[in-house]
Design a protein around this motif. Structure first.
Motif, short mmCIF file in Angstrom:
data_model
loop_
_atom_site.label_atom_id
_atom_site.label_comp_id
_atom_site.label_asym_id
_atom_site.label_seq_id
_atom_site.Cartn_x
_atom_site.Cartn_y
_atom_site.Cartn_z
N GLY A 1 5.34 0.13 -0.26
CA GLY A 1 5.75 -0.08 -1.05
C GLY A 1 6.02 -1.55 -2.42
O GLY A 1 6.86 -0.97 -3.70
N GLU A 2 5.52 -2.32 -1.92
CA GLU A 2 5.29 -3.58 -2.79
C GLU A 2 4.41 -3.25 -4.57
O GLU A 2 3.47 -2.22 -4.61
CB GLU A 2 4.12 -4.48 -1.65
N PRO A 3 5.44 -3.33 -5.65
CA PRO A 3 4.73 -3.33 -6.58
C PRO A 3 3.00 -3.41 -6.53
O PRO A 3 2.79 -4.56 -6.39
CB PRO A 3 5.70 -3.57 -7.50
N GLY A 4 2.59 -2.53 -7.54
CA GLY A 4 1.25 -2.51 -7.61
C GLY A 4 0.44 -2.86 -6.30
O GLY A 4 -1.23 -3.36 -6.40
N ALA A 5 0.57 -2.37 -4.97
CA ALA A 5 -0.17 -2.73 -3.80
C ALA A 5 -0.96 -1.54 -3.61
O ALA A 5 -2.27 -2.09 -3.43
CB ALA A 5 0.93 -2.75 -2.62
N THR A 6 -1.11 -0.48 -4.53
CA THR A 6 -1.67 0.38 -4.47
C THR A 6 -3.18 0.28 -5.27
O THR A 6 -4.52 0.72 -5.27
CB THR A 6 -1.54 1.60 -5.17
N ASP A 7 -3.18 -1.02 -5.99
CA ASP A 7 -3.92 -1.35 -7.02
C ASP A 7 -4.99 -2.01 -5.39
O ASP A 7 -6.48 -1.54 -6.29
CB ASP A 7 -3.98 -2.71 -7.99
N TRP A 8 -4.93 -2.50 -4.37
CA TRP A 8 -5.67 -3.04 -3.81
C TRP A 8 -6.64 -1.99 -3.01
O TRP A 8 -7.74 -2.49 -3.15
CB TRP A 8 -4.76 -2.72 -2.42
N LEU A 9 -6.63 -0.55 -3.45
CA LEU A 9 -7.47 0.47 -3.00
C LEU A 9 -8.38 0.02 -4.33
O LEU A 9 -10.08 0.29 -3.71
CB LEU A 9 -7.18 1.60 -2.91
N THR A 10 -8.28 -0.32 -5.10
CA THR A 10 -9.60 -0.27 -6.49
C THR A 10 -10.12 -1.17 -6.58
O THR A 10 -11.04 -1.60 -7.85
CB THR A 10 -8.86 0.90 -7.47
N LYS A 11 -10.00 -1.95 -5.80
CA LYS A 11 -9.98 -4.12 -6.36
C LYS A 11 -11.56 -3.77 -5.97
O LYS A 11 -11.55 -3.86 -4.37
CB LYS A 11 -9.78 -4.84 -6.35
N PRO A 12 -12.29 -4.75 -6.87
CA PRO A 12 -13.98 -4.49 -5.83
C PRO A 12 -13.92 -5.76 -4.60
O PRO A 12 -14.50 -4.67 -3.85
CB PRO A 12 -14.62 -5.17 -7.30
N GLU A 13 -13.61 -6.43 -4.66
CA GLU A 13 -13.42 -7.24 -3.13
C GLU A 13 -12.82 -6.29 -2.12
O GLU A 13 -13.14 -6.88 -0.83
CB GLU A 13 -12.58 -8.48 -3.78
N ASN A 14 -11.85 -5.80 -2.20
CA ASN A 14 -10.42 -5.13 -1.87
C ASN A 14 -12.38 -3.86 -0.94
O ASN A 14 -12.16 -3.47 -0.08
CB ASN A 14 -10.12 -4.36 -1.75
N GLN A 15 -12.78 -3.01 -2.04
CA GLN A 15 -13.67 -2.09 -1.54
C GLN A 15 -15.12 -2.64 -0.74
O GLN A 15 -14.85 -2.22 0.50
CB GLN A 15 -14.33 -1.42 -3.38
N ALA A 16 -15.29 -4.01 -0.94
CA ALA A 16 -16.47 -4.57 -0.35
C ALA A 16 -15.48 -4.97 1.48
O ALA A 16 -16.47 -4.67 2.09
CB ALA A 16 -16.78 -5.70 -0.85
N VAL A 17 -14.28 -5.53 1.42
CA VAL A 17 -13.97 -5.48 2.29
C VAL A 17 -14.19 -4.71 2.95
O VAL A 17 -14.18 -4.01 4.61
CB VAL A 17 -12.27 -5.93 2.61
#
Length: 132
Positions: free
Chosen positions: A104-120
């Protein structure tokens, strides 16, 4: 909000790893470009991914059972610790992102939509398709 984030991760986790169901194959079934010893490591990791996927597909889905969530955290850490060298960095990023969401870290769900993480996730998925 935290419960929604946990539910989102729990719903997506099995889908992310869906390419990795235990195949029962052998190291000899690996792509021709992979050495036999590396193929054996990849198969072990694919089997681990498969067992984690099967376990994650059912008990974690309501996101409220602390024991199941703790097991999911352990499973993610096991995936991180056991990742083959060629995908270790991507697996680590994947695991760190998903653990942050589960915690539940603040802003953690943004991980899913960041282009660099989508590339991962794309590279991790491509590795699974090639090796599992």
């Amino acid at each position: 909000m935290k419960r929604l984030a946990v539910l989102a991760v729990l719903a997506a986790f099995p889908l992310t790893l869906a390419a990795c169901t235990p195949t029962g194959g052998t190291a000899a079934d690996a792509p021709a470009s992979v050495s036999p010893s590396r193929a054996a490591v990849n198969k072990q990791y694919c089997d681990l991914l498969g067992s984690v996927t099967l376990r994650a597909a059912t008990p974690y889905m309501n996101g409220t059972n602390k024991t199941d969530l703790d097991q999911l955290r352990k499973d993610l850490k096991t995936l991180d610790d056991g990742a083959p060298a060629d995908i270790r960095t991507d697996v680590h990023s994947f695991v760190v992102g998903h653990l942050a969401i589960l915690d539940g870290e603040p802003g953690a769900t943004d991980w899913l939509t960041k282009p660099e993480n989508q590339a991962v996730a794309g590279r991790f998925g491509a590795w699974m398709i090639t090796n599992c």
